[in-house]
Design a protein around this motif. Sequence first.
Motif, PDB file in Angstrom:
ATOM      1  N   UNK A   5      -3.003  -9.187   9.950  1.00 29.85           N
ATOM      2  CA  UNK A   5      -2.222  -8.109   9.342  1.00 29.85           C
ATOM      3  C   UNK A   5      -1.859  -7.022  10.336  1.00 29.85           C
ATOM      4  N   UNK A   6      -2.553  -6.998  11.496  1.00 25.15           N
ATOM      5  CA  UNK A   6      -2.247  -6.020  12.537  1.00 25.15           C
ATOM      6  C   UNK A   6      -1.219  -6.537  13.531  1.00 25.15           C
ATOM      7  N   UNK A   7      -0.757  -7.763  13.346  1.00 19.48           N
ATOM      8  CA  UNK A   7       0.163  -8.372  14.297  1.00 19.48           C
ATOM      9  C   UNK A   7       1.582  -8.457  13.772  1.00 19.48           C
ATOM     10  N   UNK A   8       1.826  -8.029  12.516  1.00 13.10           N
ATOM     11  CA  UNK A   8       3.178  -8.145  11.949  1.00 13.10           C
ATOM     12  C   UNK A   8       3.439  -6.963  11.020  1.00 13.10           C
ATOM     13  N   UNK A   9       4.718  -6.800  10.655  1.00 14.27           N
ATOM     14  CA  UNK A   9       5.097  -5.731   9.741  1.00 14.27           C
ATOM     15  C   UNK A   9       5.418  -4.436  10.463  1.00 14.27           C
ATOM     16  N   UNK A  10       5.838  -3.396   9.704  1.00 19.26           N
ATOM     17  CA  UNK A  10       6.161  -2.104  10.322  1.00 19.26           C
ATOM     18  C   UNK A  10       4.935  -1.475  10.981  1.00 19.26           C
ATOM     19  N   UNK A  11       5.181  -0.591  11.943  1.00 23.04           N
ATOM     20  CA  UNK A  11       4.091   0.134  12.581  1.00 23.04           C
ATOM     21  C   UNK A  11       3.384   1.000  11.543  1.00 23.04           C
ATOM     22  N   UNK A  12       2.043   1.019  11.633  1.00 24.41           N
ATOM     23  CA  UNK A  12       1.252   1.798  10.690  1.00 24.41           C
ATOM     24  C   UNK A  12       0.261   2.671  11.442  1.00 24.41           C
ATOM     25  N   UNK A  13      -0.283   3.631  10.751  1.00 24.25           N
ATOM     26  CA  UNK A  13      -1.304   4.495  11.334  1.00 24.25           C
ATOM     27  C   UNK A  13      -2.447   3.644  11.884  1.00 24.25           C
TER      28      UNK A  13
END
Length: 328
Positions: free
Chosen positions: A8-16
Amino acid sequence: MTTPTGADRRRGPFAEGDRVQLTDPKGRLHTITLTPGKQFHTHRGHLTHDALIGSPDGSTVTNTAGVEYLALRPLLSDWVMSMPRGAAVVYPKDAGQIVQMADIFPGATVVEAGVGSGALSMSLLRAVGEHGRVLSFERREDFADIARANARDFFGGDHPAWSVSVGDLVEALPGAVDDGGVDRVVLDMLAPWECLDVVSAALAPGGVLICYVATATQLSKVAEAMRDHGTFTEPQAWESLVRGWHLEGLAVRPQHRMHGHTGFLVTTRRLAPGTTPPLRKRRPGKGYVTSEEAGEGDWTPENVGERVPSDKKVRKVRRSVTGTSDPS
């Protein structure tokens, strides 16, 4: 279906909390961890982390001085080269070779020693997946702590397949695994030849042992020890050199700097119990001795594998280049 650890930390919009790699117009890299309200400063202006949070991977962002940065999630190879380290890390070029040439597969049970800063551990965990096991052994507790923290930061938590034990492999491994219960062993240590007995007992028939050593003397000693042990196949050794290329218009050429020698890799496989290794087809040279047996007079061109030209050939070449006959 559950999401694999860290996916889940390797895809999708940038998050906090995401780590982001910023590339400026000159190709310089800056790595930041996104925190609401925080700013990234250089001598040429600043940009806010909030401008990146919620943006898709591969976006651009402009700072207060009009400098544009490309923002990407760092790859594992980027991560290990920039993460905090106690011991030197296994370079990505070598970690990739280890995963491939040792055939690290999903669900495998892998023993690793030592851990260093955790760079290789991350590649091994990626390869074995949620249902495999990586049993890492490290003599130094401070290195083990650094490795755990780096992996936890990368995966976003503790990886379920990983355990790190502080202690000596020779003493700890027999109590940690059943005989023949290990698929692969990766040794990154000064004296891997000291561990061959316990590694041989732990490896399943056909299992792979791969050692990462820094010097030619270590390479020679561990290869000889593998041959003498009698439970392993003929060892194979190599190194990899990576040279980047400069690509700009018609100026396409090798880069002036390259990743040269980092270490040697030597690999062998566990024979079935009671099996005698077949004789090597290539016989050792005349006067063959091991590195431990070698004395001062044993260091001859023949014994180190050089092709020695015959006296007749030397005389012929001499005549051809000097235009004179041999005075003898």
